[in-house]
Design a protein around this motif. Structure first.
Motif, mmCIF file in Angstrom:
data_model
loop_
_atom_site.group_PDB
_atom_site.id
_atom_site.type_symbol
_atom_site.label_atom_id
_atom_site.label_comp_id
_atom_site.label_asym_id
_atom_site.label_seq_id
_atom_site.Cartn_x
_atom_site.Cartn_y
_atom_site.Cartn_z
ATOM 1 N N GLY A 1 16.911 -52.558 -13.324
ATOM 2 C CA GLY A 1 17.889 -51.543 -12.951
ATOM 3 C C GLY A 1 17.547 -50.901 -11.615
ATOM 4 N N ALA B 1 23.377 -45.593 -11.321
ATOM 5 C CA ALA B 1 23.918 -46.133 -12.576
ATOM 6 C C ALA B 1 23.117 -47.323 -13.123
ATOM 7 C CB ALA B 1 25.392 -46.510 -12.394
ATOM 8 N N PRO B 2 22.687 -48.275 -12.290
ATOM 9 C CA PRO B 2 21.955 -49.417 -12.856
ATOM 10 C C PRO B 2 20.659 -49.004 -13.563
ATOM 11 C CG PRO B 2 22.708 -49.925 -10.632
ATOM 12 C CD PRO B 2 22.951 -48.450 -10.852
ATOM 13 N N ARG C 1 20.167 -46.154 -15.236
ATOM 14 C CA ARG C 1 20.531 -45.594 -16.546
ATOM 15 C C ARG C 1 20.985 -46.690 -17.509
ATOM 16 N NH1 ARG C 1 22.555 -41.535 -12.849
ATOM 17 N NH2 ARG C 1 24.558 -42.620 -12.789
ATOM 18 N N LEU C 2 21.498 -47.810 -16.986
ATOM 19 C CA LEU C 2 21.955 -48.901 -17.847
ATOM 20 C C LEU C 2 20.820 -49.780 -18.340
ATOM 21 C CD1 LEU C 2 25.158 -50.291 -16.130
ATOM 22 C CD2 LEU C 2 24.960 -49.563 -18.508
#
Lengths: 400, 400
Positions: B244, B222-223, B225-226
């Motif tokens: 990320g 997730a990090p 993609r953020l």
């Protein structure tokens, strides 16, 4: 609809809706959210917050002697809505409704149950939460505090609750009890106000945040800090970091469950029939879609800075906040009923048992009740009724 | 220096340096990274990758009959550097050097040990890794593949290794063994090439990714993609999503450890004397600073898209990738030695034991060795020497 479970995962209804599955009737009278203000609150760190306004709820009636009060302190993503409904057609009652009400273990025919929204409450944008935090207007500047809001501790949460009790003329607590972050407040209450607290019921929590929990709380908050909309906490006149907040809440959601849930309910099922996750990065497994849905729903009423302030308060916690890690636990004199589960990934069984050992070491009575379930940490909310008889007996017992 | 431990946590030296703490001498001859190319690789999903070039290493000598080969498959953040040093002054040998070498459990006087860099290897920017993945140039476009690179599976990794063996004229494996993601490759090898595999040693892994691991792999990624620099994977002509990626690697680092490490080594210690975490969001606990340092160091040689492709391959894994979840495990005929630890948060003991039960259910011999340690999942690398005698005996045993 991508996620077949998004209905029951909507917003803060998540926990309440699941808890409501039990047979018990909800606490009957409609509940009203009230508020109180502390004109000038001084934090443990010595900073001043003007007009600290917080919400609270009560169930049952305060007796003449004002000595039938049970204080319920809430968990990280929770608020003071512990029981009952605001309106007859609310889809779900408060999160611990299964044990709070007339004839229930926390019998509102006998006890006056008070619950208070914490400062920096996660649900800053939930219309049923009243809180003061980074998203609030600083009366001295006329602008949202943002990251200029003072750092708060679990002790500070306790002192806001004490301020409410002072305003109500309440000088003793028949019991203080709470789940998860609420249990930290319960330990803290008993350690720093031993003359006021007659019984303590910490649920799914231990007496301090250990290195492992400190690390995980850092990781919970990381997606917020990565979201460019976070902008070092200065986003109140623009787009909030909703995506980062949703990812943070995904981690919390998974961490608060157990593999028996993720494997037992979802396993390797796909989010959509015919959309094989092997074919595209857009094709998800069902557990991924469910977590995405839960994170997004919870983010809609939450505030990202508040999340980070809560993470900090939890990292900083050890009972009593004193010179040594353990002295606060030794300061606890009231009898303690600890309720927990061994499937808890956030406050593991060993840490809970170590907490009990330390409290007991100078003669304070401690009982432990272990919940059985497949939901991990969350069983402290969903399965609390298992401990109903133990809670009722403990509340009826002599204190000293 | 903020983080007093950043020295030993630097880059890919993390695991190797710790493994090197044991008394055993490193594998003696200097190791050379070699490479091989598959002119046209067809993925399990039916897509074609031209010029699939991968690195490999070998320790020991191939005998005339070419039947003394042990294949070592690597973990998620690892590569083919399983033993020895590239240069005499390397600070650390390969990650399993404690069990690979002359006179060691995997005796290079007797066996020829081969290790291969996987495609989409995390260490795409590590000069000692040779891999093909999203960061590679697509010969058909002259540009990096990015997220147009085909999705790969653990089966695909196995087939790249088989292609190398074909090029070397090797038709049987005395054993295939690997840790974590390497164990998934070992199960897969035994299930899909039963005629080639004589013994299997899966370490810290189970026969499929369950719902819980699928969910955590989502959260690991997730990090990335953020991070706005990720830009849907199209970043090779700009700033990569290093922040990320570093956060993603922090999660992996913590998840692969155990609370006995985070609590036992760091507890509630501050990152800097006099910099109380209660005073500022900039003041960290030591465990936070250590994770920040480890994530940043590992990110420096890693590629974010490769991370996401690895996460996908791991999510998609179940032995054999067939019609049912278990048939691949039943296809395994070679004797199996499973090595694991009950403190493993990624592949928990129950899943490992269930895997063993399924393999055994049709008569395939399975032994289980349980490692003892305080490092969780990582003990499969750091403490593998505990299983040295069992490995040596298993390798010396008659196969079928």
């Amino acid at each position: 609809m991508r996620n077949p479970l998004s209905g029951w995962l909507t917003g803060l209804a998540l926990v309440g809706a699941l808890a409501a599955a039990g047979p018990a009737l909800a606490y009957e009278p409609l509940v009203e959210k009230q508020s109180f203000t502390i004109p000038e609150f001084t934090t443990q760190g010595g900073e001043t917050i003007p007009d600290m306004t917080l919400g609270w709820e009560a169930y049952g009636d305060l007796n003449e002697a004002k000595d039938n009060v049970i204080l319920v302190t809430h968990y990280y993503s929770g608020n003071s809505h512990a029981a009952g409904r605001y309106a007859a057609d609310d889809t779900a009652p408060g999160y611990w409704d299964s044990i709070i009400g007339a004839g229930k273990p926390i019998d509102t025919d006998r006890y006056y149950v008070i619950a208070v929204d914490t400062p920096v409450n996660l649900g800053a944008h939930n219309p049923n939460v009243i809180t003061t935090g980074p998203a609030s207007i600083n009366p001295e500047t006329g602008k949202p505090w943002g990251m200029d809001f003072p750092i708060l501790t679990i002790r500070d949460f306790v002192e806001t609750q004490k301020a409410l009790l002072d305003q109500l003329g309440i000088e003793s607590l028949h019991a203080v009890m709470g789940a998860s972050m609420g249990s930290l407040q319960a330990y803290e209450w008993a350690a720093v106000h031993p003359d006021m607290v007659e019984r303590v019921i910490p649920v799914i929590g231990s007496g301090w945040s250990d290195g492992d929990l400190i690390a995980w709380l850092n990781i919970w908050g990381a997606p917020i800090r990565l979201d460019p909309n976070w902008n070092n906490g200065d986003y109140y006149d623009g787009e909030p970091p909703t995506q980062g907040l949703a990812e943070a809440l995904k981690i919390v959601t998974l961490h608060a469950q157990s593999p028996e849930w993720s494997n037992g309910v979802f396993g390797r099922a796909w989010a959509e029939d015919g959309q094989d996750p092997a074919d595209s990065f857009d094709n998800l497994f069902k557990i991924e879609a469910v977590l995405d849905g839960a994170g997004a729903a919870r983010a809609a009423t939450s505030d990202a800075n508040h999340f980070l302030y809560l993470a900090k308060a939890n990292q900083l916690f050890y009972t009593g906040h004193g010179e040594s890690l353990y002295e606060g636990l030794l300061d606890i004199e009231a009898p303690v009923l600890i309720i927990h589960t061994n499937e808890d990934l956030i406050f593991p069984g060993d840490a809970v048992r170590e907490t009990a050992t330390l409290i007991k070491s100078d003669g304070t009575p401690v009982q432990i009740v272990e919940l059985q379930g497949t939901r991990g940490h969350l069983d402290g909310v969903l399965s609390i009724a298992q401990a109903g008889d133990a809670i009722a007996a403990f509340l009826a017992s002599e204190s000293e």
